[in-house]
Design an enzyme around this catalytic site. Structure first.
Site, mmCIF file in Angstrom:
data_model
loop_
_atom_site.group_PDB
_atom_site.id
_atom_site.type_symbol
_atom_site.label_atom_id
_atom_site.label_comp_id
_atom_site.label_asym_id
_atom_site.label_seq_id
_atom_site.Cartn_x
_atom_site.Cartn_y
_atom_site.Cartn_z
ATOM 1 N N HIS A 197 5.576 11.484 -10.704
ATOM 2 C CA HIS A 197 5.719 10.037 -10.641
ATOM 3 C C HIS A 197 6.665 9.544 -11.725
ATOM 4 O O HIS A 197 7.872 9.582 -11.558
ATOM 5 C CB HIS A 197 4.354 9.360 -10.741
ATOM 6 C CG HIS A 197 4.404 7.888 -10.580
ATOM 7 N ND1 HIS A 197 4.981 7.289 -9.476
ATOM 8 C CD2 HIS A 197 3.973 6.887 -11.382
ATOM 9 C CE1 HIS A 197 4.897 5.969 -9.610
ATOM 10 N NE2 HIS A 197 4.303 5.700 -10.754
ATOM 11 N N CYS A 243 0.799 -1.232 0.000
ATOM 12 C CA CYS A 243 0.000 0.000 0.000
ATOM 13 C C CYS A 243 0.828 1.277 0.000
ATOM 14 O O CYS A 243 0.374 2.313 -0.475
ATOM 15 C CB CYS A 243 -0.931 0.023 1.203
ATOM 16 S SG CYS A 243 -1.793 -1.521 1.499
ATOM 17 N N HIS A 255 -0.698 8.274 -16.072
ATOM 18 C CA HIS A 255 0.256 7.221 -15.701
ATOM 19 C C HIS A 255 0.818 6.627 -16.993
ATOM 20 O O HIS A 255 0.369 5.587 -17.466
ATOM 21 C CB HIS A 255 -0.418 6.149 -14.861
ATOM 22 C CG HIS A 255 0.572 5.248 -14.170
ATOM 23 N ND1 HIS A 255 1.304 4.277 -14.836
ATOM 24 C CD2 HIS A 255 0.978 5.190 -12.879
ATOM 25 C CE1 HIS A 255 2.086 3.654 -13.986
ATOM 26 N NE2 HIS A 255 1.922 4.187 -12.791
ATOM 27 N N MET A 267 -8.466 1.879 -8.449
ATOM 28 C CA MET A 267 -8.533 1.135 -7.201
ATOM 29 C C MET A 267 -8.671 -0.353 -7.499
ATOM 30 O O MET A 267 -9.644 -0.773 -8.127
ATOM 31 C CB MET A 267 -9.742 1.600 -6.390
ATOM 32 C CG MET A 267 -10.012 0.792 -5.136
ATOM 33 S SD MET A 267 -8.777 1.082 -3.847
ATOM 34 C CE MET A 267 -9.543 0.215 -2.493
ATOM 35 N N CYS A 279 1.434 3.709 -3.049
ATOM 36 C CA CYS A 279 0.424 4.668 -3.490
ATOM 37 C C CYS A 279 0.162 5.725 -2.428
ATOM 38 O O CYS A 279 0.099 6.908 -2.725
ATOM 39 C CB CYS A 279 -0.873 3.939 -3.805
ATOM 40 S SG CYS A 279 -2.176 5.039 -4.374
ATOM 41 N N HIS A 280 0.013 5.294 -1.191
ATOM 42 C CA HIS A 280 -0.440 6.198 -0.137
ATOM 43 C C HIS A 280 0.685 6.737 0.729
ATOM 44 O O HIS A 280 0.454 7.646 1.525
ATOM 45 C CB HIS A 280 -1.457 5.476 0.751
ATOM 46 C CG HIS A 280 -2.677 5.025 0.013
ATOM 47 N ND1 HIS A 280 -3.675 5.878 -0.385
ATOM 48 C CD2 HIS A 280 -3.035 3.805 -0.448
ATOM 49 C CE1 HIS A 280 -4.614 5.204 -1.037
ATOM 50 N NE2 HIS A 280 -4.247 3.936 -1.090
#
Length: 595
Positions: A379, A99, A421, A140, A102-103
């Site tokens: 990114h 996780c 992306h 998601m 991403c977070h």
């Protein structure tokens, strides 16, 4: 040829994929575990994560977590559901593995929304469980209905993110040197290529959950060698000379692989932090392979290393102020790094602060670093066709930042769709607009082309000149080749099974005709599982495209090779060794930035 190992068996059989897919609004909590660049779908169940099946799994599962689950203080938070110590440690390991990409380690958000307790406690346990379970077209993952999580794991993770996030320790030069190992000294390495491999058409393939890398011959489609690496190798980068493959795992372990040896093998390695994504070598004329660089997600810093041995030389922290509100951010992670051809410097994306650093490596003791204010949540990205402009996605700012590597400044900020992306993007000549660079999006169905020729097409430069619709949100990569007229688009993180298991392909010379859908996962003939199709990658000749069909680690995965001209199936590469293949990097195209 190396001996192909048996596939490791993980966990119990998961329940069949559910039918119900939830559509979400902009208020959703974004991916609990989207791992940028194609690393999020190989999640083990909580039960499977506890198992050590054989000696091979023991060898790599010790460093599988991006942050050692034992290293962070257990925190109990008012307002959060009770968790036992064992549950907290188990959830913490899953979070750091899957996780944080991403977070964020501190859960302050980037590609995904922040998951701090003030937000998650307000949303409530049922809300969190729903979004973890069903996902969204915006990127998601549908963790429950895909079979990656069971219901108990969904509930565990929903409870965990309602607690205060634990902070892992720092990682110093001394820590790095304690992990540094030169296995074959430079003077003991071959002076010429000792094998008969075509080193310009090898594919370096991540076997994510096996903690390994497969080198596959682009002609025969046979495995050349399987090499132990760090956990979940994120990228492979070629040295300027084309001799070495540099890979970095999400656990921040770098392997330097010598392709000249009779059997390619790791000749040096080092762990540069606790979680990482990026590695690169110097490419400026006269400085080829003099240095290597790696950037880490935790701690937020980059390190410059000796190019022959990986000895760490210089660590630079990236903590600092954001470009928008100019507020201090404690975790500005290092994302994409490219090596400039115009100056002796590395170009470094600092995700959360939105700064692009030009780090000059001529004098490490008096290091000159130019900081360019771009846009937050930088990114990934790549070069335009001229190799002068670095095109970088600032994904949650919905922008593409354009850096002029020659003049060393920000050329433009281009507004694009929701959560761009592109991977490294795709360069081609649009029939109406001239040279363009393309990106797809996690958050919507669009593919957009940006003009990149300020001299020949000044009215088109740094503008979105064409937008077409693909299959939906959840795209991770677009790809073409100078010898192709096709533009390939994956949608690996779309929760609709038919979308995530196929790819769309456009005719560059006739976008008005729309796209053709190819059933890549069906062609792989793997049986059950989510079978997400990800990352088109061309061979050197540009006449075939390789796709990963990415299943969970306890099911069969494959690579599907498609004839680029006919768009027909050419070859399926599979076997017990093919454990969660994700990134694939052709040696020639990676070395020469062909995309």
């Amino acid at each position: 040829m190396s001996e192909k190992p048996n596939k490791r068996t993980l966990g119990r059989t998961l329940e069949s994929q559910g039918e119900n897919l939830m559509r979400v609004t902009d208020m959703m909590i974004k991916p609990l575990a989207f791992a940028v660049a194609i690393t999020s779908m190989g999640v083990m169940t909580a039960q499977a994560a506890e198992k050590h099946v054989d000696g091979t799994s023991l060898a790599y599962e010790g460093t599988a977590s991006a942050v050692d689950a034992e290293s962070a203080k257990v925190v109990r938070s008012p307002g959060a559901p009770d968790l036992t110590d064992a549950e907290f440690e188990q959830a913490k390991e899953i979070y750091f593995q899957r996780c944080a990409g991403c977070h964020g380690v501190l859960r302050k958000g980037a590609t995904g929304k922040p998951l701090t307790p003030d937000i998650t406690q307000e949303r409530g346990i049922d809300y969190l469980k729903a979004f973890i379970s069903y996902g969204s077209p915006a990127g998601m993952p549908n963790w429950l209905t895909s079979g990656d999580f069971d219901e108990e794991t969904v509930e565990l993770m929903a409870k965990y993110i309602m607690h205060e996030p634990p902070q892992p320790p720092e990682f110093s030069l001394a820590d790095m040197k304690n992990t540094w190992e030169v296995i074959v000294a430079p003077e003991d390495r071959p002076k010429k290529q000792m094998n008969d491999l075509d080193l310009e058409n090898i594919f370096s393939v991540t076997l994510r959950d096996a903690g390994k890398l497969a080198l596959i011959d682009g002609h025969s489609k046979e495995v050349v060698k399987i090499i132990e690496t760090g956990y979940a190798v994120h990228i492979s980068r070629m040295s300027a000379s084309g001799r070495y493959v540099m890979v970095i795992g999400r656990d921040a372990l770098i392997n330097m692989i010598d392709l000249w040896m009779e059997e390619p093998q790791t000749v040096a390695k080092i762990k540069v932090g606790m979680e990482a994504r990026s590695v690169e070598t110097s490419k400026y004329k006269g400085w080829e392979d003099k240095y290597a660089i790696a950037g880490t997600y935790w701690p937020p810093q980059f390190v410059i290393m000796d190019g022959d041995t990986l000895e760490p030389k210089k660590i630079v922290s990236t903590r600092g102020m954001t470009v928008s509100n100019q507020e201090y951010h404690p975790e500005p992670r290092v994302a994409a790094i490219v090596s400039s051809h115009a100056h002796p410097e590395f170009i470094i994306n600092v995700k959360e602060t939105g700064k692009i650093l030009l780090a000059n490596y001529e004098d490490l003791d008096n290091m000159n670093i130019t900081s360019i204010d771009a846009a937050e949540f930088l990114h990934d990205g790549g070069w335009d066709g001229s190799m002068r402009y670095f095109m970088s996605a600032a994904n949650n700012s919905n922008k593409i930042a354009v850096v002029d590597a020659q003049d060393r400044n920000l050329e433009a900020l281009v507004d694009v769709g929701k959560i761009p992306h592109p991977g490294r993007g795709a360069n081609f000549v649009d029939p109406e607009h001239g040279p363009v660079w393309a990106t797809s999006h996690l958050g919507d169905q669009t593919i957009q082309m940006i003009g990149t020729d300020p001299d020949g097409h000044p009215d088109k430069a740094w503008k979105v000149v064409r937008t077409v619709d693909g299959q939906g949100g959840g795209s991770l990569f677009v790809k073409t080749h100078p010898k192709s007229t096709n533009l390939w688009v994956d949608t690996a993180l779309n929760p609709a099974e038919a979308v995530s298991q196929s790819v769309a392909v456009f005719d560059i010379n006739n976008f008005d005709a729309g796209y053709e859908v190819l059933p890549i996962a069906e062609w792989a003939d793997l049986g059950e599982g989510p079978k997400r199709v990800v990352q088109p990658e061309y061979n050197k000749a540009g006449d075939e495209v390789w796709f990963s069909v990415w299943n969970t680690s306890d099911k069969n995965s494959a690579i599907v090779v498609v004839d680029d001209k006919t768009r027909k199936l050419k070859k399926v590469i599979k076997g017990d060794y093919m454990v969660t293949p994700t990134g694939k990097f052709n040696t020639y195209n990676t070395q020469h930035d062909v995309y």
